[in-house]
Scaffold this active site. Structure first.
Site, PDB file in Angstrom:
ATOM      1  CD  GLU A 138      -1.710  -2.257   1.770  1.00 51.94           C
ATOM      2  OE1 GLU A 138      -0.663  -2.368   2.450  1.00 51.94           O
ATOM      3  OE2 GLU A 138      -2.452  -3.215   1.522  1.00 51.94           O
ATOM      4  CE1 TYR A 150       7.621   0.528  -3.537  1.00 49.08           C
ATOM      5  CE2 TYR A 150       5.788   2.041  -3.299  1.00 49.08           C
ATOM      6  CZ  TYR A 150       6.854   1.369  -2.754  1.00 49.08           C
ATOM      7  OH  TYR A 150       7.152   1.524  -1.435  1.00 49.08           O
TER       8      TYR A 150
HETATM    9  C1  LIG Z   1      10.331   6.586  -2.114  1.00 50.13           C
HETATM   10  C2  LIG Z   1      11.840   6.477  -1.859  1.00 50.13           C
HETATM   11  C3  LIG Z   1      12.121   5.146  -1.164  1.00 50.13           C
HETATM   12  C4  LIG Z   1      12.566   6.523  -3.226  1.00 50.13           C
HETATM   13  O1  LIG Z   1      13.943   6.282  -3.001  1.00 50.13           O
HETATM   14  P1  LIG Z   1      15.054   6.838  -4.021  1.00 50.13           P
HETATM   15  O2  LIG Z   1      16.350   6.231  -3.659  1.00 50.13           O
HETATM   16  O3  LIG Z   1      14.972   8.320  -4.090  1.00 50.13           O
HETATM   17  O4  LIG Z   1      14.509   6.230  -5.396  1.00 50.13           O
HETATM   18  P2  LIG Z   1      15.318   6.087  -6.770  1.00 50.13           P
HETATM   19  O5  LIG Z   1      16.421   7.076  -6.829  1.00 50.13           O
HETATM   20  O6  LIG Z   1      15.652   4.660  -6.958  1.00 50.13           O
HETATM   21  O7  LIG Z   1      14.183   6.550  -7.817  1.00 50.13           O
HETATM   22  C5  LIG Z   1      13.657   5.668  -8.775  1.00 50.13           C
HETATM   23  C6  LIG Z   1      12.525   6.344  -9.514  1.00 50.13           C
HETATM   24  O8  LIG Z   1      11.453   6.667  -8.629  1.00 50.13           O
HETATM   25  C7  LIG Z   1      10.862   7.928  -9.017  1.00 50.13           C
HETATM   26  N1  LIG Z   1      11.149   8.949  -7.999  1.00 50.13           N
HETATM   27  C8  LIG Z   1      11.877   8.797  -6.861  1.00 50.13           C
HETATM   28  N2  LIG Z   1      11.897   9.956  -6.165  1.00 50.13           N
HETATM   29  C9  LIG Z   1      11.150  10.846  -6.884  1.00 50.13           C
HETATM   30  C10 LIG Z   1      10.790  12.204  -6.685  1.00 50.13           C
HETATM   31  N3  LIG Z   1      11.192  12.903  -5.603  1.00 50.13           N
HETATM   32  N4  LIG Z   1      10.014  12.801  -7.628  1.00 50.13           N
HETATM   33  C11 LIG Z   1       9.588  12.134  -8.714  1.00 50.13           C
HETATM   34  N5  LIG Z   1       9.920  10.825  -8.958  1.00 50.13           N
HETATM   35  C12 LIG Z   1      10.674  10.202  -8.059  1.00 50.13           C
HETATM   36  C13 LIG Z   1      11.542   8.318 -10.307  1.00 50.13           C
HETATM   37  O9  LIG Z   1      10.829   7.701 -11.359  1.00 50.13           O
HETATM   38  C14 LIG Z   1      12.906   7.673 -10.131  1.00 50.13           C
HETATM   39  O10 LIG Z   1      13.586   7.455 -11.332  1.00 50.13           O
HETATM   40  P3  LIG Z   1      14.466   8.676 -11.964  1.00 50.13           P
HETATM   41  O11 LIG Z   1      15.308   9.234 -10.851  1.00 50.13           O
HETATM   42  O12 LIG Z   1      15.251   7.977 -13.032  1.00 50.13           O
HETATM   43  O13 LIG Z   1      13.466   9.665 -12.474  1.00 50.13           O
HETATM   44  C15 LIG Z   1      12.350   7.681  -1.019  1.00 50.13           C
HETATM   45  O14 LIG Z   1      11.889   8.876  -1.598  1.00 50.13           O
HETATM   46  C16 LIG Z   1      11.898   7.633   0.428  1.00 50.13           C
HETATM   47  O15 LIG Z   1      12.564   7.022   1.280  1.00 50.13           O
HETATM   48  N6  LIG Z   1      10.765   8.297   0.723  1.00 50.13           N
HETATM   49  C17 LIG Z   1      10.230   8.331   2.109  1.00 50.13           C
HETATM   50  C18 LIG Z   1       9.674   6.985   2.520  1.00 50.13           C
HETATM   51  C19 LIG Z   1       8.590   6.511   1.578  1.00 50.13           C
HETATM   52  O16 LIG Z   1       7.747   7.271   1.120  1.00 50.13           O
HETATM   53  N7  LIG Z   1       8.594   5.191   1.303  1.00 50.13           N
HETATM   54  C20 LIG Z   1       7.600   4.537   0.479  1.00 50.13           C
HETATM   55  C21 LIG Z   1       6.439   4.171   1.346  1.00 50.13           C
HETATM   56  S1  LIG Z   1       5.249   3.217   0.441  1.00 50.13           S
END
Ligand SMILES: CC(C)(COP(=O)(O)OP(=O)(O)OC[C@H]1O[C@@H](n2cnc3c(N)ncnc32)[C@H](O)[C@@H]1OP(=O)(O)O)[C@@H](O)C(=O)NCCC(=O)NCCS
Length: 193
Positions: A138, A150
């Protein structure tokens, strides 16, 4: 000296660092996740992504803890021998052939460098090793960043759970990664995704 990352199973020594990443990422979730209890849960699998600095070097130092002496290869890090700085964590519960992602978070200053993708790919591999037919989760309706992450891994939207989050009654989007048989993107080896 350079920086590298590995993904490995979480252990009890990691809990302080992981709990701090969890609090930073999910400040409104109450009560906070009890990671000690999670590590004892046979249904749960948790991984951490660790930064390794000042990579392997040959050393003559005797290893006091495990008694290895002579030439040993070891990682030297500012955070204690072999522990490393934790940058991200992710975990799932497996139930009835379904791996349900409980949490994934990357330290804020390390986001948008592909590390969330990396740890989730490893988590999907783990789910496959534990005979999961699908991986599901979720995600908050407003968490567009995570939904994009995702989707980039092949998860598709399956529906909505109304008022799922207790802090603000926000809806959750259900996203699932299905196996090849269903015609969607494969729950194959993560490196194939
Ligand atoms: C969600 C989270 C885990 C993503 O981690 P991350 O290391 O930044 O992700 P990645 O660098 O692997 O990003 C992969 C893709 O996700 C998307 N993405 C990630 N962060 C994004 C942002 N701030 N805005 C838009 N797209 C985003 C993009 O498609 C990205 O690919 P791109 O960089 O080539 O465009 C991180 O933002 C986080 O820890 N957030 C807080 C906790 C959370 O929300 N967890 C999920 C709960 S369900």
């Amino acid at each position: 000296m350079n920086t590298d990352y590995i993904v490995r199973p979480m252990n009890r020594k990691d809990v302080t660092q992981v709990a701090s990443i969890d609090r930073e990422a999910f400040p409104t979730m109450w009560p906070p996740m009890n990671f000690y209890r999670e590590l004892e849960n046979q249904l749960a699998s948790y991984l951490v992504l660790v930064e390794k600095t000042a990579v392997i070097e040959q050393s003559d130092i005797e290893n006091e803890e495990d008694g290895i002496s002579g030439k040993v290869k070891r990682w030297l890090t500012p955070h204690g021998k072999d522990q490393g700085k934790i940058i991200a964590f992710a975990g799932f519960w497996i139930m009835a052939g379904e791996a349900h992602i409980i949490g994934v978070a990357v330290k804020s200053e390390y986001r948008r460098q592909g590390l969330g993708t990396l740890i989730l790919q490893e988590l999907i591999d783990q789910a496959k090793q534990r005979q999961a037919d699908c991986v599901t989760l979720e995600v908050r309706m407003s968490n567009y960043e995570a939904q994009r992450l995702y989707a980039s891994l092949g998860f598709v939207e399956m529906g909505v759970r109304r008022a799922y989050y207790t802090d603000n009654r926000e809806d959750a989007v259900i996203m699932t990664l299905k196996p090849v048989a269903s015609g969607n993107k494969a729950l194959g080896k993560a490196s194939d995704l």
